[in-house]
Scaffold this motif. Structure first.
Motif, short mmCIF file in Angstrom:
data_model
loop_
_atom_site.label_atom_id
_atom_site.label_comp_id
_atom_site.label_asym_id
_atom_site.label_seq_id
_atom_site.Cartn_x
_atom_site.Cartn_y
_atom_site.Cartn_z
N GLN A 28 74.19 68.77 -10.26
CA GLN A 28 73.07 69.25 -9.46
C GLN A 28 73.52 70.41 -8.55
O GLN A 28 72.79 71.39 -8.37
CB GLN A 28 72.48 68.12 -8.63
CG GLN A 28 71.25 68.52 -7.82
CD GLN A 28 70.65 67.34 -7.06
OE1 GLN A 28 71.29 66.32 -6.87
NE2 GLN A 28 69.40 67.49 -6.63
N GLN A 29 74.70 70.28 -7.99
CA GLN A 29 75.26 71.34 -7.16
C GLN A 29 75.58 72.59 -7.97
O GLN A 29 75.49 73.72 -7.49
CB GLN A 29 76.53 70.83 -6.46
CG GLN A 29 77.27 71.86 -5.61
CD GLN A 29 78.54 71.29 -5.02
OE1 GLN A 29 78.70 70.07 -4.90
NE2 GLN A 29 79.47 72.17 -4.65
N GLY A 30 75.95 72.37 -9.23
CA GLY A 30 76.39 73.45 -10.12
C GLY A 30 77.87 73.27 -10.39
O GLY A 30 78.67 73.27 -9.44
N LEU A 31 78.23 73.08 -11.67
CA LEU A 31 79.63 72.80 -11.99
C LEU A 31 80.54 73.92 -11.52
O LEU A 31 81.59 73.67 -10.91
CB LEU A 31 79.78 72.59 -13.51
CG LEU A 31 81.20 72.30 -14.00
CD1 LEU A 31 81.75 71.02 -13.36
CD2 LEU A 31 81.23 72.18 -15.53
N HIS A 32 80.17 75.16 -11.80
CA HIS A 32 81.02 76.28 -11.38
C HIS A 32 81.14 76.33 -9.86
O HIS A 32 82.25 76.53 -9.33
CB HIS A 32 80.44 77.60 -11.90
CG HIS A 32 81.08 78.80 -11.28
ND1 HIS A 32 82.40 79.14 -11.51
CD2 HIS A 32 80.60 79.74 -10.42
CE1 HIS A 32 82.70 80.24 -10.83
NE2 HIS A 32 81.62 80.61 -10.17
N GLU A 33 80.03 76.14 -9.15
CA GLU A 33 80.07 76.19 -7.69
C GLU A 33 80.95 75.07 -7.13
O GLU A 33 81.72 75.28 -6.18
CB GLU A 33 78.65 76.08 -7.13
CG GLU A 33 77.79 77.31 -7.33
CD GLU A 33 77.32 77.48 -8.77
OE1 GLU A 33 76.86 78.60 -9.11
OE2 GLU A 33 77.39 76.51 -9.56
N PHE A 34 80.84 73.88 -7.73
CA PHE A 34 81.68 72.76 -7.30
C PHE A 34 83.16 73.06 -7.54
O PHE A 34 84.00 72.83 -6.67
CB PHE A 34 81.28 71.48 -8.03
CG PHE A 34 82.19 70.32 -7.75
CD1 PHE A 34 82.01 69.54 -6.60
CD2 PHE A 34 83.23 69.99 -8.62
CE1 PHE A 34 82.86 68.48 -6.33
CE2 PHE A 34 84.08 68.93 -8.35
CZ PHE A 34 83.89 68.17 -7.19
N LEU A 35 83.48 73.58 -8.73
CA LEU A 35 84.88 73.87 -9.06
C LEU A 35 85.44 74.98 -8.18
O LEU A 35 86.60 74.94 -7.77
CB LEU A 35 85.00 74.25 -10.53
CG LEU A 35 84.69 73.15 -11.54
CD1 LEU A 35 84.64 73.71 -12.96
CD2 LEU A 35 85.72 72.01 -11.45
N ASP A 36 84.61 75.97 -7.88
CA ASP A 36 85.04 77.07 -7.01
C ASP A 36 85.38 76.54 -5.62
O ASP A 36 86.40 76.90 -5.02
CB ASP A 36 83.94 78.12 -6.94
CG ASP A 36 84.41 79.41 -6.30
OD1 ASP A 36 85.43 79.96 -6.75
OD2 ASP A 36 83.77 79.87 -5.34
N ASP A 37 84.53 75.66 -5.09
CA ASP A 37 84.78 75.06 -3.78
C ASP A 37 86.02 74.17 -3.83
O ASP A 37 86.83 74.15 -2.89
CB ASP A 37 83.56 74.24 -3.34
CG ASP A 37 83.77 73.55 -2.00
OD1 ASP A 37 83.89 74.26 -0.99
OD2 ASP A 37 83.81 72.30 -1.97
N LEU A 38 86.18 73.45 -4.93
CA LEU A 38 87.35 72.58 -5.10
C LEU A 38 88.64 73.39 -5.06
O LEU A 38 89.61 73.01 -4.40
CB LEU A 38 87.22 71.84 -6.43
CG LEU A 38 88.14 70.66 -6.72
CD1 LEU A 38 87.95 69.56 -5.69
CD2 LEU A 38 87.86 70.13 -8.12
N GLN A 39 88.65 74.51 -5.76
CA GLN A 39 89.84 75.36 -5.77
C GLN A 39 90.13 75.91 -4.38
O GLN A 39 91.29 75.97 -3.96
CB GLN A 39 89.66 76.50 -6.77
CG GLN A 39 89.64 76.05 -8.22
CD GLN A 39 89.00 77.05 -9.15
OE1 GLN A 39 88.98 78.24 -8.88
NE2 GLN A 39 88.43 76.57 -10.25
N SER A 40 89.10 76.28 -3.64
CA SER A 40 89.28 76.79 -2.28
C SER A 40 89.88 75.71 -1.38
O SER A 40 90.77 75.98 -0.56
CB SER A 40 87.94 77.26 -1.69
OG SER A 40 87.43 78.36 -2.41
N ARG A 41 89.42 74.48 -1.53
CA ARG A 41 89.93 73.38 -0.70
C ARG A 41 91.38 73.04 -1.06
O ARG A 41 92.18 72.71 -0.18
CB ARG A 41 89.02 72.16 -0.85
CG ARG A 41 87.63 72.38 -0.27
CD ARG A 41 86.74 71.18 -0.46
NE ARG A 41 87.17 70.06 0.36
CZ ARG A 41 86.53 68.88 0.40
NH1 ARG A 41 85.42 68.71 -0.33
NH2 ARG A 41 86.98 67.90 1.16
N MET A 42 91.72 73.14 -2.34
CA MET A 42 93.11 72.89 -2.72
C MET A 42 94.02 74.01 -2.24
O MET A 42 95.17 73.77 -1.85
CB MET A 42 93.21 72.69 -4.23
CG MET A 42 92.66 71.35 -4.67
SD MET A 42 92.92 70.95 -6.41
CE MET A 42 91.67 71.96 -7.19
#
Length: 319
Positions: free
Chosen positions: A287-301
């Motif tokens: 629902q959030q958007g897979l790409h948007e979620f992964l992009d945020d995940l990479q930023s947090r890592m």
């Protein structure tokens, strides 16, 4: 002394893991070529997900298979190529030879020399040979991890090595998933097609996840199920959640703070990330958007990596 040793071991394992995962990036397309000779392969998304597309365009121009493979594999001037990663890993291992085991040094040295030999020989003339080389890269990386676990005392240095490997692995699993997003961008009409399923299979194989995905009872290749497996599975060792869970345990072993308590900034950042992965569902991610979620995940890592550096390795005095 601890800071220097921990820093070197952290980057030693991180760069060995990075070399392995660069090979996995390229395998996404190579596996697709094997699975479907008629499939149109796109090479630019592989570079795009590394974040180094502008550099690639300046140096190589067109994103052909030959150019992308050379850039990601043997380009000595590109710091994230397999060859460069292993050169950096080898130098870090050399700087702490008095701390790591001799078997660890021998393995990382032989790994570097193997890649250097292939780079100088230029013997990557066909798809079968290229795939065999990338299998060798992955095998050497696995051997290094096994040798480290079996021959190095599991002290603070070892735990820093674990954190480096696991943060790098989680980041690259997210990026491998992101490759699929970028490959589909030019052709959304392919979603749900046979080609789409072949691409998800190629992605699973490149993450060494295809067999485990099948053995958990998933008989169909469902995009949502694949994303859930690679992001949220607790037990698959290359899933993002599994990597973050184990990295947090090693971090708390180093700091002495019980898991669940967050005393310093890096513990809070990693703890929040692990907690979010514990409670989020794949439906919420989509629902959030897979790409948007992964992009945020990479930023947090990346934020976790920065805080590990400032907390443990920075030479500046913290007020």
């Amino acid at each position: 002394m601890l800071s220097r040793v921990a820093d070197s071991i952290y980057w030693l394992t991180r760069y060995v893991e990075r070399a392995e995962n660069v090979a996995r990036f390229v395998e996404v397309n190579l596996n697709l070529l094997l699975d479907s000779s008629s499939a149109t392969t796109q090479w630019e998304p592989i570079v795009l997900t590394t974040g180094d597309l502008p550099l690639f365009r300046d140096r190589y121009g067109e994103a052909t298979a030959e150019n992308v493979i050379r850039f990601l594999t043997f380009d000595a001037d590109y710091p994230n190529s397999i060859l460069s990663c292993l050169r950096i890993a080898r130098e870090n291992a050399r700087s702490v030879r008095d701390v790591i085991s001799s078997e660890m040094w021998q393995q990382v040295n032989s790994f570097y020399l193997m890649v250097m030999d292939v780079a100088q020989s230029g013997h990557l003339s066909d798809l079968t040979t290229i795939l065999k080389f990338f299998e060798e890269v992955k095998l050497h990386s696995h051997l290094f991890a096994g040798v480290m676990d079996a021959t190095m005392t599991h002290n603070e240095g070892w735990h820093f090595g674990q954190i480096g490997r696991l943060i790098e692995r989680a980041d690259k699993t997210a990026r491998i998933l992101d490759v699929k997003y970028y490959i589909l961008l030019p052709s959304p009409k392919d979603v749900g097609s046979t080609l789409d399923e072949l691409q998800w299979m190629a992605l699973l194989k490149s993450a060494s996840a295809y067999e485990m995905y099948r053995k958990q009872g998933a008989h169909r290749i469902s995009p949502m199920a694949v994303a859930e497996f690679l992001i949220l599975d607790r037990e698959f060792p290359r899933s993002v959640r599994s990597c973050i869970m184990r990295a947090e345990r090693s971090l708390h072993h180093i700091t002495g703070t019980p898991v669940g308590n967050w005393r310093i900034p890096v513990e809070r950042s990693l703890g929040r990330l692990r907690s979010d992965l514990d409670y989020i569902t794949i439906e919420e991610i989509i629902q959030q958007g897979l790409h948007e979620f992964l992009d945020d995940l990479q930023s947090r890592m990346n934020e976790v990596g920065d805080k590990i550096f400032t907390t443990f390795f920075s030479l500046e005095t913290v007020a």
